[in-house]
Design a protein around this motif. Structure first.
Motif, PDB file in Angstrom:
ATOM      1  N   LEU A 291       0.903  -1.114   0.150  1.00 50.00           N
ATOM      2  CA  LEU A 291      -0.062   0.003   0.065  1.00 50.00           C
ATOM      3  C   LEU A 291       0.934   1.105  -0.005  1.00 50.00           C
ATOM      4  CD1 LEU A 291      -2.671   1.455   0.294  1.00 50.00           C
ATOM      5  CD2 LEU A 291      -2.232   1.225   2.898  1.00 50.00           C
ATOM      6  N   ASP A 292       0.478   2.213  -0.943  1.00 55.07           N
ATOM      7  CA  ASP A 292       1.274   3.253  -1.034  1.00 55.07           C
ATOM      8  C   ASP A 292       0.376   4.577  -0.681  1.00 55.07           C
ATOM      9  OD1 ASP A 292       3.048   5.527  -1.422  1.00 55.07           O
ATOM     10  OD2 ASP A 292       3.448   5.219  -3.627  1.00 55.07           O
ATOM     11  N   LEU A 302       5.030   3.088  -8.627  1.00 55.37           N
ATOM     12  CA  LEU A 302       5.289   2.251  -9.819  1.00 55.37           C
ATOM     13  C   LEU A 302       6.677   1.474  -9.864  1.00 55.37           C
ATOM     14  CD1 LEU A 302       4.260   4.843 -12.673  1.00 55.37           C
ATOM     15  CD2 LEU A 302       2.946   2.915 -11.488  1.00 55.37           C
ATOM     16  N   PRO A 303       7.768   1.981  -9.138  1.00 55.91           N
ATOM     17  CA  PRO A 303       8.837   1.013  -8.730  1.00 55.91           C
ATOM     18  C   PRO A 303       8.446   0.062  -7.842  1.00 55.91           C
ATOM     19  CG  PRO A 303       9.502   3.136  -8.551  1.00 55.91           C
ATOM     20  CD  PRO A 303       8.246   3.269  -8.674  1.00 55.91           C
ATOM     21  N   LEU A 304       7.731   0.254  -6.898  1.00 52.98           N
ATOM     22  CA  LEU A 304       7.052  -0.854  -6.017  1.00 52.98           C
ATOM     23  C   LEU A 304       6.314  -1.943  -6.772  1.00 52.98           C
ATOM     24  CD1 LEU A 304       5.718   1.108  -3.021  1.00 52.98           C
ATOM     25  CD2 LEU A 304       7.441  -0.542  -2.697  1.00 52.98           C
ATOM     26  N   ALA A 309       3.551  -8.425  -5.966  1.00 56.42           N
ATOM     27  CA  ALA A 309       2.376  -9.012  -6.694  1.00 56.42           C
ATOM     28  C   ALA A 309       1.339  -8.055  -6.875  1.00 56.42           C
ATOM     29  CB  ALA A 309       1.754 -10.130  -5.784  1.00 56.42           C
ATOM     30  N   GLU A 310       1.144  -7.157  -5.999  1.00 56.07           N
ATOM     31  CA  GLU A 310       0.218  -6.029  -6.362  1.00 56.07           C
ATOM     32  C   GLU A 310       0.461  -4.705  -5.323  1.00 56.07           C
ATOM     33  OE1 GLU A 310      -4.827  -5.676  -5.975  1.00 56.07           O
ATOM     34  OE2 GLU A 310      -3.769  -7.307  -5.169  1.00 56.07           O
ATOM     35  N   VAL A 311       0.133  -3.509  -6.014  1.00 58.12           N
ATOM     36  CA  VAL A 311       0.364  -2.126  -5.296  1.00 58.12           C
ATOM     37  C   VAL A 311      -0.876  -1.529  -5.553  1.00 58.12           C
ATOM     38  CG1 VAL A 311       2.008  -0.260  -5.141  1.00 58.12           C
ATOM     39  CG2 VAL A 311       2.889  -2.386  -5.836  1.00 58.12           C
ATOM     40  N   VAL A 312      -1.204  -0.927  -4.468  1.00 58.90           N
ATOM     41  CA  VAL A 312      -2.533  -0.048  -4.320  1.00 58.90           C
ATOM     42  C   VAL A 312      -1.924   1.417  -3.983  1.00 58.90           C
ATOM     43  CG1 VAL A 312      -4.502   0.522  -3.045  1.00 58.90           C
ATOM     44  CG2 VAL A 312      -4.310  -1.707  -3.901  1.00 58.90           C
ATOM     45  N   GLY A 313      -2.222   2.285  -4.692  1.00 60.36           N
ATOM     46  CA  GLY A 313      -1.761   3.824  -4.409  1.00 60.36           C
ATOM     47  C   GLY A 313      -3.007   4.557  -3.928  1.00 60.36           C
ATOM     48  N   VAL A 314      -2.828   5.533  -3.195  1.00 62.97           N
ATOM     49  CA  VAL A 314      -4.227   6.205  -2.755  1.00 62.97           C
ATOM     50  C   VAL A 314      -3.559   7.891  -2.508  1.00 62.97           C
ATOM     51  CG1 VAL A 314      -5.898   6.574  -0.919  1.00 62.97           C
ATOM     52  CG2 VAL A 314      -4.904   4.245  -1.290  1.00 62.97           C
ATOM     53  N   LYS A 359       2.974  -4.635   3.320  1.00 65.78           N
ATOM     54  CA  LYS A 359       3.809  -3.571   3.632  1.00 65.78           C
ATOM     55  C   LYS A 359       3.129  -2.419   3.363  1.00 65.78           C
ATOM     56  CE  LYS A 359       7.151  -6.821   3.770  1.00 65.78           C
ATOM     57  NZ  LYS A 359       8.109  -7.404   2.389  1.00 65.78           N
ATOM     58  N   VAL A 360       3.427  -1.231   3.858  1.00 64.17           N
ATOM     59  CA  VAL A 360       3.044   0.175   3.725  1.00 64.17           C
ATOM     60  C   VAL A 360       4.103   1.075   3.552  1.00 64.17           C
ATOM     61  CG1 VAL A 360       1.421   1.718   4.859  1.00 64.17           C
ATOM     62  CG2 VAL A 360       0.866  -0.477   4.987  1.00 64.17           C
TER      63      VAL A 360
END
Length: 432
Positions: A291-292, A302-304, A309-314, A359-360
């Motif tokens: 989570l970002d 985007l680098p994460l 496997a998956e990234v969420v940006g808020v 991870k956050v």
């Protein structure tokens, strides 16, 4: 006329006193002791003594002004900028970079009550890839001023050089001033922004009246001659692209396009190292869900996504969310989801909050992230990286994680703005 006593008003003396500075605060002020309290003196460095007069005398602290410096610190430097001391942009060019970093490191250490493990720095000169210069036409002299605000004043320091600006931007200043001064509409100019993208420089000119055709032609000629993308801003919310390609920069090898008004980190060298450090600290694994928060247009997101496997940006700014989605698609990253949400509201009702994360990472503005700390704790990530531009709100938000059983494993001072009082940092929290 009646006079009333104010407890806040304290009469200062013009008596000259001699003091010796033993510390440097993050804002470049020398710190001495006088009558048992801190005395702040601009322009003095540790190990320097001076005759001063008090300009302010409060219950907890005092301020003084140098009348005569009695000796020089071995870490005193000759400022590179001829406007230093008048321009409000820099406060510490008279101190060595090593001393600046030590003083900021010590301040961060005191506020966080933890040893600073790393100083993440890059070149201390020519590092700014973005600047906003005020414009002001003087009717009496019929001259256009272009520059930065004076320290503690609204007046403009008319500049033609700035050694903390990226060299390509600094080199534009004389010709840019000449071009703007020659415009018929010079009286109707508000400010000019310069940004150094990876592909070319760009400028945004704010004007308050319609530009005559001849003025627009001169600006276009300037943009072509100096290979500068040109944008005009007739109103604060309007941006007219006149010439040049859309700007972009790289983050961890990825290409991120941005609008001239989008937030990007001013110091590209430190930004690259900061992103790399965050990836290392989070120890992202191929099966992690990350989570970002306050993600902007994806500087970290985007680098994460290259590792997780998956990234969420808020993010709370809709234009940045849209840009993040565009950049994910351009870089063929299909494991990223961006949400437009106000993170100061009840986040438990927001769609992203209903899932687990390993991870956050969070990178809030100066106000910090009090509205999300409780929910981050509920998500129970194994690692949290907090990037901060305000150590006071970082210390406050950190307490919530520490009380929930997290421990500080790494603390870094980010020397994002050398020669200034800005203190930025990054912390790794690990759940034991």
């Amino acid at each position: 006329m009646a006079q009333f006593y104010s407890a806040k008003r304290r009469v200062t003396t013009r008596e000259i006193i001699t003091v010796t500075v033993n510390d440097l605060d993050p804002f470049g002020q020398g710190v001495a002791r006088h009558h048992g309290k801190a005395l702040f003196v601009n322009g003095l460095l540790p190990q320097e003594s001076a005759d001063i007069t008090l300009t302010e005398d409060k219950k907890q602290y005092a301020r003084g002004q140098v009348k005569r410096r009695l000796n020089d610190s071995p870490e005193r430097e000759t400022p590179r900028c001829p406007y230093f001391g008048v321009c409000g942009g820099c406060q510490q060019q008279h101190a060595s970079v090593a001393l600046q970093q030590r003083s900021k490191r010590a301040a961060l250490q005191r506020m966080m009550k933890h040893e600073v493990d790393d100083v993440i720095a890059d070149t201390p000169w020519g590092y700014r890839r973005r600047a906003r210069l005020s414009l002001n036409y003087q009717p009496k002299t019929q001259q256009l001023q272009m520059g930065f605000r004076k320290a503690n004043a609204s007046d403009i320091v008319d500049i033609r050089q700035c050694p903390v600006l990226a060299p390509r931007l600094e080199a534009l200043l004389p010709a840019l001033h000449d071009c703007l001064s020659s415009l018929k509409s010079a009286r109707q100019l508000g400010h000019v922004e310069l940004v150094l993208a990876d592909n070319s420089p760009l400028m945004v000119l704010r004007h308050t009246a319609v530009l005559p055709a001849a003025d627009k032609e001169k600006l276009e000629c300037f943009s072509h001659t100096h290979n500068v993308a040109l944008y005009l801003a007739p109103q604060s919310e309007i941006l007219e692209h006149v010439s040049g390609d859309a700007p972009w920069y790289t983050s961890n090898g990825l290409r991120l396009t941005f609008s001239p008004r989008d937030f990007i980190q001013v110091n590209d060298g430190v930004n690259q190292k900061m992103v790399a450090t965050a990836l290392s600290w989070l120890d992202v694994q191929p099966d992690d869900r990350v989570l970002d928060l306050f993600c902007g247009m994806g500087n970290f997101t985007l680098p994460l996504a290259q590792r997780a496997a998956e990234v969420v940006g808020v993010e709370g700014v809709p234009a940045l969310v849209e840009k993040g989605r565009e950049n994910a698609a351009f870089n063929h990253l299909h494991n990223v989801t961006f949400f437009h949400e106000n993170l100061e509201e009840d986040v438990t009702r927001q769609a992203w909050a209903k899932h687990g994360f390993d991870k956050v990472l969070l990178d809030p503005a100066r106000a910090g992230a009090p509205g999300v700390m409780t929910h981050i704790i509920k998500l129970a990530p194994t690692r949290v990286v907090y990037v901060s531009c305000n150590p006071a709100t970082l210390a406050r938000d950190s307490d919530a994680l520490l009380q929930a059983g997290y421990q500080i494993q790494r603390l870094a001072m980010l020397d994002m703005f050398p020669h200034t009082g800005h203190l930025e940092s990054m912390v790794l929290f690990v759940r034991e």
